[in-house]
Design a protein around this motif. Structure first.
Motif, short mmCIF file in Angstrom:
data_model
loop_
_atom_site.label_atom_id
_atom_site.label_comp_id
_atom_site.label_asym_id
_atom_site.label_seq_id
_atom_site.Cartn_x
_atom_site.Cartn_y
_atom_site.Cartn_z
N MET A 1 0.85 -1.18 0.00
CA MET A 1 0.00 0.00 0.00
C MET A 1 0.89 1.24 0.00
N LEU A 2 1.49 1.51 -1.12
CA LEU A 2 2.26 2.74 -1.23
C LEU A 2 1.28 3.89 -1.21
N GLY A 3 1.62 4.90 -0.49
CA GLY A 3 0.68 6.00 -0.32
C GLY A 3 -0.15 5.85 0.93
N ARG A 4 0.26 4.93 1.80
CA ARG A 4 -0.42 4.79 3.09
C ARG A 4 -0.40 6.11 3.83
N SER A 43 7.07 10.31 2.83
CA SER A 43 7.85 9.35 2.05
C SER A 43 8.79 8.54 2.94
N GLU A 44 9.34 9.17 4.00
CA GLU A 44 10.18 8.43 4.95
C GLU A 44 9.36 7.34 5.64
N LEU A 45 8.12 7.64 5.98
CA LEU A 45 7.24 6.63 6.59
C LEU A 45 6.90 5.53 5.60
N ASP A 50 4.69 -0.68 5.17
CA ASP A 50 3.72 -0.94 4.12
C ASP A 50 2.35 -1.07 4.79
N ALA A 51 1.36 -1.57 4.10
CA ALA A 51 0.00 -1.62 4.64
C ALA A 51 -0.12 -2.50 5.87
N ARG A 84 10.40 -1.97 -2.58
CA ARG A 84 9.63 -2.90 -3.40
C ARG A 84 8.21 -2.88 -2.89
N ASP A 85 7.27 -2.59 -3.77
CA ASP A 85 5.87 -2.50 -3.41
C ASP A 85 5.07 -3.24 -4.48
N ASN A 86 4.28 -4.21 -4.07
CA ASN A 86 3.49 -5.03 -5.00
C ASN A 86 4.36 -5.64 -6.09
N GLY A 87 5.55 -6.10 -5.71
CA GLY A 87 6.44 -6.77 -6.64
C GLY A 87 7.21 -5.86 -7.59
N GLU A 88 7.08 -4.55 -7.43
CA GLU A 88 7.75 -3.60 -8.31
C GLU A 88 8.68 -2.71 -7.49
N TRP A 89 9.90 -2.48 -8.02
CA TRP A 89 10.83 -1.57 -7.36
C TRP A 89 10.49 -0.14 -7.73
#
Length: 111
Positions: A1-4, A43-45, A50-51, A84-89
């Protein structure tokens, strides 16, 4: 969950900003005077969490010193960490104006 973690105007009556944690529906910080600083804090957080909680150590790669890169939009800035988020760097890109954003690795190249 990028953008948490998102930046919002503070609701404490101040003119500042805060960092909202979408996973727990609560503030992580409020009363930040500079919007750019609030985005950096968010962005540091995102680097740390992640979620589901703390981000696994193998899902973060620090770039020290930060490396000059160019975005696919041909904008230059600095890259200082990968996650790495959802399998993507994704690389944390800081533009010349100081704002940070997450960019897919396929859209970045070193200068």
């Amino acid at each position: 969950m990028l953008g948490r973690f998102t930046v919002r105007p503070s609701d404490d009556g101040s003119e500042g900003f805060g960092v909202w944690d979408g996973a727990v529906n609560g503030w992580r910080a409020i009363g930040i005077d500079d919007e750019t600083e609030a985005y950096l804090m968010a962005s540091e957080l995102d680097v740390q969490y992640d979620a589901h909680g703390p981000r696994p150590a193998d899902a973060v790669r620090k770039v020290d010193p930060a490396q000059a890169v160019q975005r696919a939009e041909w904008t230059t800035g600095e890259l200082d960490v990968w996650i790495r988020d959802n399998g993507e760097w994704l690389g944390r890109f800081r533009g010349k104006d100081g704002r940070v954003t997450w960019i897919p690795g396929s859209e970045l190249r070193p200068l």
